[in-house]
Enzyme design. Structure first.
Site, PDB file in Angstrom:
ATOM      1  N   HIS A  67       0.830  -1.218   0.000  1.00 33.79           N
ATOM      2  CA  HIS A  67       0.000   0.000   0.000  1.00 33.79           C
ATOM      3  C   HIS A  67       0.859   1.260   0.000  1.00 33.79           C
ATOM      4  O   HIS A  67       1.865   1.322   0.693  1.00 33.79           O
ATOM      5  CB  HIS A  67      -0.928   0.006   1.226  1.00 33.79           C
ATOM      6  CG  HIS A  67      -2.027  -1.012   1.124  1.00 33.79           C
ATOM      7  ND1 HIS A  67      -1.782  -2.358   1.234  1.00 33.79           N
ATOM      8  CD2 HIS A  67      -3.346  -0.869   0.880  1.00 33.79           C
ATOM      9  CE1 HIS A  67      -2.929  -3.009   1.073  1.00 33.79           C
ATOM     10  NE2 HIS A  67      -3.883  -2.139   0.850  1.00 33.79           N
ATOM     11  N   PRO A  68       0.409   2.262  -0.768  1.00 35.99           N
ATOM     12  CA  PRO A  68       1.142   3.531  -0.773  1.00 35.99           C
ATOM     13  C   PRO A  68       0.824   4.338   0.482  1.00 35.99           C
ATOM     14  O   PRO A  68      -0.238   4.166   1.084  1.00 35.99           O
ATOM     15  CB  PRO A  68       0.566   4.243  -2.004  1.00 35.99           C
ATOM     16  CG  PRO A  68      -0.851   3.764  -2.064  1.00 35.99           C
ATOM     17  CD  PRO A  68      -0.825   2.335  -1.584  1.00 35.99           C
ATOM     18  N   SER A  84      -6.515   4.014  -5.546  1.00 32.91           N
ATOM     19  CA  SER A  84      -5.905   4.723  -4.426  1.00 32.91           C
ATOM     20  C   SER A  84      -6.020   6.236  -4.609  1.00 32.91           C
ATOM     21  O   SER A  84      -6.309   6.970  -3.654  1.00 32.91           O
ATOM     22  CB  SER A  84      -4.438   4.298  -4.303  1.00 32.91           C
ATOM     23  OG  SER A  84      -3.825   5.023  -3.274  1.00 32.91           O
ATOM     24  N   GLU A  87      -9.505   7.318  -3.710  1.00 32.98           N
ATOM     25  CA  GLU A  87      -9.728   7.239  -2.251  1.00 32.98           C
ATOM     26  C   GLU A  87      -9.014   8.377  -1.525  1.00 32.98           C
ATOM     27  O   GLU A  87      -9.593   9.034  -0.653  1.00 32.98           O
ATOM     28  CB  GLU A  87      -9.224   5.878  -1.733  1.00 32.98           C
ATOM     29  CG  GLU A  87     -10.071   4.722  -2.228  1.00 32.98           C
ATOM     30  CD  GLU A  87      -9.347   3.382  -2.301  1.00 32.98           C
ATOM     31  OE1 GLU A  87      -9.970   2.395  -2.711  1.00 32.98           O
ATOM     32  OE2 GLU A  87      -8.144   3.309  -1.960  1.00 32.98           O
ATOM     33  N   GLN A  88      -7.758   8.613  -1.911  1.00 37.58           N
ATOM     34  CA  GLN A  88      -6.983   9.657  -1.236  1.00 37.58           C
ATOM     35  C   GLN A  88      -7.574  11.035  -1.519  1.00 37.58           C
ATOM     36  O   GLN A  88      -7.603  11.906  -0.658  1.00 37.58           O
ATOM     37  CB  GLN A  88      -5.514   9.593  -1.670  1.00 37.58           C
ATOM     38  CG  GLN A  88      -4.862   8.265  -1.288  1.00 37.58           C
ATOM     39  CD  GLN A  88      -3.377   8.391  -0.995  1.00 37.58           C
ATOM     40  OE1 GLN A  88      -2.887   9.441  -0.590  1.00 37.58           O
ATOM     41  NE2 GLN A  88      -2.648   7.293  -1.163  1.00 37.58           N
ATOM     42  N   PHE A 119       1.465   3.111   7.426  1.00 33.26           N
ATOM     43  CA  PHE A 119       0.186   3.335   8.105  1.00 33.26           C
ATOM     44  C   PHE A 119      -0.943   3.169   7.084  1.00 33.26           C
ATOM     45  O   PHE A 119      -0.899   3.770   6.006  1.00 33.26           O
ATOM     46  CB  PHE A 119       0.141   4.756   8.679  1.00 33.26           C
ATOM     47  CG  PHE A 119      -1.206   5.161   9.183  1.00 33.26           C
ATOM     48  CD1 PHE A 119      -1.690   4.661  10.384  1.00 33.26           C
ATOM     49  CD2 PHE A 119      -2.010   6.032   8.446  1.00 33.26           C
ATOM     50  CE1 PHE A 119      -2.957   5.029  10.848  1.00 33.26           C
ATOM     51  CE2 PHE A 119      -3.269   6.402   8.900  1.00 33.26           C
ATOM     52  CZ  PHE A 119      -3.738   5.899  10.105  1.00 33.26           C
ATOM     53  N   ILE A 121      -5.216   3.141   6.515  1.00 35.68           N
ATOM     54  CA  ILE A 121      -6.576   3.384   7.008  1.00 35.68           C
ATOM     55  C   ILE A 121      -7.480   3.511   5.786  1.00 35.68           C
ATOM     56  O   ILE A 121      -7.022   3.938   4.710  1.00 35.68           O
ATOM     57  CB  ILE A 121      -6.623   4.662   7.885  1.00 35.68           C
ATOM     58  CG1 ILE A 121      -7.922   4.752   8.682  1.00 35.68           C
ATOM     59  CG2 ILE A 121      -6.413   5.930   7.048  1.00 35.68           C
ATOM     60  CD1 ILE A 121      -7.860   5.749   9.839  1.00 35.68           C
ATOM     61  N   CYS A 122      -8.730   3.098   5.912  1.00 35.01           N
ATOM     62  CA  CYS A 122      -9.659   3.180   4.792  1.00 35.01           C
ATOM     63  C   CYS A 122     -10.013   4.651   4.559  1.00 35.01           C
ATOM     64  O   CYS A 122     -10.769   5.249   5.323  1.00 35.01           O
ATOM     65  CB  CYS A 122     -10.911   2.347   5.096  1.00 35.01           C
ATOM     66  SG  CYS A 122     -12.102   2.398   3.761  1.00 35.01           S
ATOM     67  N   ALA A 123      -9.426   5.228   3.503  1.00 40.79           N
ATOM     68  CA  ALA A 123      -9.557   6.669   3.279  1.00 40.79           C
ATOM     69  C   ALA A 123     -11.007   7.073   2.998  1.00 40.79           C
ATOM     70  O   ALA A 123     -11.431   8.166   3.366  1.00 40.79           O
ATOM     71  CB  ALA A 123      -8.647   7.097   2.129  1.00 40.79           C
TER      72      ALA A 123
HETATM   73  C1  2AL Z   1      -4.760   3.883   1.332  1.00 44.16           C
HETATM   74  C2  2AL Z   1      -5.101   3.872  -0.036  1.00 44.16           C
HETATM   75  O1  2AL Z   1      -4.287   3.881  -0.974  1.00 44.16           O
HETATM   76  N1  2AL Z   1      -6.458   3.848  -0.088  1.00 44.16           N
HETATM   77  C3  2AL Z   1      -6.933   3.856   1.168  1.00 44.16           C
HETATM   78  O2  2AL Z   1      -8.136   3.830   1.467  1.00 44.16           O
HETATM   79  N2  2AL Z   1      -5.871   3.862   2.031  1.00 44.16           N
HETATM   80  N3  2AL Z   1      -3.458   3.908   1.763  1.00 44.16           N
HETATM   81  C4  2AL Z   1      -3.119   3.921   3.086  1.00 44.16           C
HETATM   82  N4  2AL Z   1      -1.805   3.952   3.368  1.00 44.16           N
HETATM   83  O3  2AL Z   1      -3.970   3.885   3.969  1.00 44.16           O
END
Ligand code: 2AL
Length: 174
Positions: A67-68, A84, A87-88, A119, A121-123
């Protein structure tokens, strides 16, 4: 897209469509294809979860490393996956000011230094303030707790991606 259409996909079509449901981990869709026919989306999700839970601790950490960072180098250089990036963007990570970018970089680096994975988390389920708060709080956890929390977040991200593919216009591709 009906579940019967999902079940009719060839292996190649299935991996093309669902290959990034878990970020940069097409091995998961490649593996679960053999569980067809699926009853419904919940069934597909259950197979994804089963695959993830069957991994060793180092395997789970490998998945996390695919994951980035949020607001990280891939976002700045335009090399995020489409999923991604969306989401971001939705979580406000593409609209940070320079002080906020620096704060995210500092916290992400501290986190990776401590745990050896990024780290996560569901963005889509968190805004900018939630993300900074949870990142600061989770830095205090131990590695095993953080690994499990991060895996739960990966499952939330993949569930939303799966639903998005099946319920949205992406179906018109096939
Ligand atoms: C990400 C992502 O790429 N999409 C997302 O919901 N969370 N990445 C992350 N490091 O939490």
């Amino acid at each position: 897209m009906e579940i019967s259409a999902v079940n009719a996909l060839t292996y190649e079509e299935f991996v093309e469509l669902f290959g990034n449901v878990v970020e940069k981990s097409p091995i998961i869709s490649a593996a679960i294809w053999s569980h067809r026919p699926f009853k419904d989306l919940t069934d597909i999700e259950a197979h994804i979860t089963e695959f993830i839970h069957s991994l060793s601790d180092s395997g789970k950490e490998g998945l996390l490393r695919c994951h980035p960072d949020l607001a990280g180098r891939d976002l700045q250089s335009g090399t995020l996956t489409r999923e991604s990036r969306e989401e971001q963007s939705q979580a406000g990570m593409t609209a940070l000011d320079s002080a906020e970018i620096l704060l995210m970089h500092r916290l992400n680096s501290e986190y990776k230094e401590r745990f050896g994975f990024p780290f996560i988390i569901c963005a889509r389920l968190n805004n900018k303030a939630d993300i900074v708060r949870r990142l600061s709080e989770r830095l205090k956890n131990d590695r095993a707790a953080e690994r499990e929390l991060a895996i739960e977040e990966v499952k939330k991200i993949s569930s939303l991606r799966l639903h998005n593919i099946v319920l949205s216009g992406i179906q018109t591709k096939l």
